[in-house]
Design a protein around this motif. Sequence first.
Motif, PDB file in Angstrom:
ATOM      1  N   UNK A  41      54.630  30.462 -10.423  1.00  0.00           N
ATOM      2  CA  UNK A  41      54.443  31.532  -9.455  1.00  0.00           C
ATOM      3  C   UNK A  41      53.739  32.694 -10.150  1.00  0.00           C
ATOM      4  N   UNK A  42      52.404  32.670 -10.212  1.00  0.00           N
ATOM      5  CA  UNK A  42      51.685  33.751 -10.890  1.00  0.00           C
ATOM      6  C   UNK A  42      51.865  35.072 -10.157  1.00  0.00           C
ATOM      7  N   UNK A  43      51.713  36.170 -10.864  1.00  0.00           N
ATOM      8  CA  UNK A  43      51.875  37.509 -10.288  1.00  0.00           C
ATOM      9  C   UNK A  43      50.600  38.003  -9.608  1.00  0.00           C
ATOM     10  N   UNK A  44      49.458  37.364  -9.906  1.00  0.00           N
ATOM     11  CA  UNK A  44      48.186  37.762  -9.305  1.00  0.00           C
ATOM     12  C   UNK A  44      47.257  36.548  -9.282  1.00  0.00           C
ATOM     13  N   UNK A  45      46.059  36.753  -8.780  1.00  0.00           N
ATOM     14  CA  UNK A  45      45.048  35.690  -8.767  1.00  0.00           C
ATOM     15  C   UNK A  45      44.052  35.864  -9.916  1.00  0.00           C
ATOM     16  N   UNK A  46      44.448  36.602 -10.941  1.00  0.00           N
ATOM     17  CA  UNK A  46      43.642  36.811 -12.141  1.00  0.00           C
ATOM     18  C   UNK A  46      43.947  35.670 -13.105  1.00  0.00           C
ATOM     19  N   UNK A  47      43.167  34.594 -13.014  1.00  0.00           N
ATOM     20  CA  UNK A  47      43.437  33.396 -13.820  1.00  0.00           C
ATOM     21  C   UNK A  47      43.447  33.677 -15.319  1.00  0.00           C
ATOM     22  N   UNK A  48      42.482  34.405 -15.872  1.00  0.00           N
ATOM     23  CA  UNK A  48      42.543  34.657 -17.319  1.00  0.00           C
ATOM     24  C   UNK A  48      43.827  35.374 -17.742  1.00  0.00           C
ATOM     25  N   UNK A  49      44.247  36.371 -17.008  1.00  0.00           N
ATOM     26  CA  UNK A  49      45.473  37.096 -17.346  1.00  0.00           C
ATOM     27  C   UNK A  49      46.727  36.275 -17.139  1.00  0.00           C
ATOM     28  N   UNK A  50      46.778  35.558 -16.052  1.00  0.00           N
ATOM     29  CA  UNK A  50      47.966  34.769 -15.718  1.00  0.00           C
ATOM     30  C   UNK A  50      48.130  33.558 -16.636  1.00  0.00           C
ATOM     31  N   UNK A  51      47.031  32.940 -17.022  1.00  0.00           N
ATOM     32  CA  UNK A  51      47.116  31.758 -17.865  1.00  0.00           C
ATOM     33  C   UNK A  51      47.692  32.085 -19.241  1.00  0.00           C
TER      34      UNK A  51
END
Length: 183
Positions: A41-51
């Motif tokens: 459950x990522x906190x945003x749709x910012x793939x680089x940050x979430x990954x």
Amino acid sequence: MSATNSHPPLRAVPFRAPTARLALRSEGPSAGRAELDGAWWPRSRDLPGELSALADVLDPLWGRITRIALNPRHWPVLPPRLVVNGHVVKVGWFTSELDPHRIVLLSYSAGRWNLLVIPPETDAPSAARLMATASADTGPPMTATALMTAERVPHGIGEGAGKGRRDAVLSSHGRYQRRSAGR
């Protein structure tokens, strides 16, 4: 008599709690016939940050993530590679081959993992149900889209087709049974 201490004084090291909201199957990656190995459950749709937050948790458990594959429908920016925790992760995106609610993580040392991706805007109770269902060790395998569709059925419409179908789908997977039994 005085004692000398040659050891440096102890320092408090701040504890950093994992930031990834993640639920994993107890059997480990791609065990048996499981469609999913868990949910993220990522906190945003910012793939680089979430990954990066996801790799902080998964790298020690499953080995270094080297590649990811996903459907670009829900990710606005998809670079061809990312630097995550000091190493390069190659990114592949496939519009028709991959479920839009799933991410595939690959590692040279441990294999492949399929995770349900719960949209960041999902409310906490729905996300908790989805995470529990996707990480279940029992029940028939379900696709990521099937789980998302079952959860989207409106709440509180009585025992009609919507609620009954939702309860049946999720309880057949072994996760929703305890929750619906108390109603």
